[in-house]
Design an enzyme around this catalytic site. Sequence first.
Site, PDB file in Angstrom:
ATOM      1  N   CYS A   1       0.840  -1.128  -0.033  1.00 49.90           N
ATOM      2  CA  CYS A   1      -0.161  -0.039  -0.053  1.00 49.90           C
ATOM      3  C   CYS A   1       0.766   1.229  -0.041  1.00 49.90           C
ATOM      4  CB  CYS A   1      -0.977  -0.058   1.040  1.00 49.90           C
ATOM      5  SG  CYS A   1      -2.210   1.027   0.825  1.00 49.90           S
TER       6      CYS A   1
ATOM      7  N   HIS B   1      -3.739  -5.528   1.200  1.00 49.58           N
ATOM      8  CA  HIS B   1      -3.522  -5.873   2.454  1.00 49.58           C
ATOM      9  C   HIS B   1      -3.880  -7.371   2.807  1.00 49.58           C
ATOM     10  CE1 HIS B   1      -2.640  -1.651   3.952  1.00 49.58           C
ATOM     11  NE2 HIS B   1      -3.664  -1.522   3.020  1.00 49.58           N
TER      12      HIS B   1
END
Length: 506
Positions: A340, A443
């Site tokens: 991310c 994630h």
Amino acid sequence: MAGSATSRQIPQARCLMVQGTTSDAGKSTLVAGLARLLYRRGACLAPFKPQNMALNSAVTCDGGEIGRAQALQAQACGLQPHTDMNPVLLKPASDTGAQVIIQGKAIGTMQALDYHHYKNTARQAVFESFARLQAHYGFVLVEGAGSPAEINLRANDIANMGFAEAADCPVILIADIDRGGVFAHLVGTLDLLSESEQARVIGFVINRFRGDIALLQPGLDWLEARTGKPVLGVVPYLPDFHLDAEDAISRQPPPAQAALNIVVPVLPRISNHTDFDALRLHPAVNLHFVSVREPLPPCDLVILPGSKNVRADLALLKQHDWHTMLDRHLRYGGKLMGICGGLQMLGERVEDPEGIEAEPGSETGFGYLALHTHLKPHKQLYNRQGQVHLAEHSAAFNGYEIHCGISAGPALDKPLLRVERECGWHPEGAVSADGQILATYMHGIFDHPQALQLLLEWAGLAVQDNQPFDLATRRERELERLADTLEAHLKPDWLAQLYASAGAAP
């Protein structure tokens, strides 16, 4: 109108709130354990946290974002997480400002004083969500935030007693004896509450006790005599216990047989560090969280984590010479991964012209991958599944996306993942030309056993050490262990009242 503590213990109440004397006293854990205890006795219930401040979050089934702890509590109740379970989520972006998320959707970044004035609007969302949960479920377990005795935050409170008073919800007060000063915490907190708030507290739970309970009994007797409130239970310290953290990073000694060393820098605004739970619990992995101000220790893999303020955290890493240390790490054959915000840092530039995370501006990245990132107001929130592809091997994964950045560039032409979307399979992430660097927005990529094995093999873990590890199975086992512990150590007569209130089997 407030009633007596005795009247609130009878089975008519359709909610119960757990408040703590401090942050990390055990509120989230107690709610999760009670939820699983009630769920396995057949109760129809849901978790609820009116206001949460956390950088660990989850994507819900209705396409929103809530605190990670409430997603875990939903699992304990046998439910998919929903935005009504945490209608106000604050994600700190600086020491004085936070992104404000209302019923799953980010509405912007506010300074602390601005949010204080916004609380009346937030309150409406809180009680709308609570009403919907009460309409759909027989019982609601509510978690407070921080401490109800934070005097400076009492005005317009929606996180603790302000909510409990408005919802007429009985309250348990939990304190952590492992920190020391447990009697001062409980008595001091109670004394700082108003008379009606004190009456709302039905009893205390003491958490993380080690030793002989007989040595604690004189203190328990004094506490009950001093306050007129019962101690509902003393929960023992559970060794090697792990559930998803709401925010705090748990550090523990490495496994005795660790064969692979992984380093994660603890950024000031690190987000979703639960990404690394499977690594931290894997018996062959030594996961080492280090300060950005520390030198990079020798390791096999460095992972740059997510961040709520990518540009500021990236600038801090560069200020402390991480570019030089990462260059050396790669030169000696080490592996590097970004998740991310970490993906964005590995690129050439991060641009935030609209000031999504902080003041408008841009920051030069580490430049290991030929991509650049532009932050946009609309946050990407998706639960995903697909496959990890490395060399000639692939493995299934389940994960989720939470990001404002849109990345582009030739580095993405060699993707790490194939992600299932409504219109077919799409590439995601990047693998460097030499295979030393991976990057993804996904994630939870380590949570799936097969994906974890493949990624650890890429990082250098020998096949004989790379045994399957299933975080979901471990999480379920811990929830059951927690429920068993509460059943054994909370007072049976109070548990019977709780079961009756929740419509659970006695």
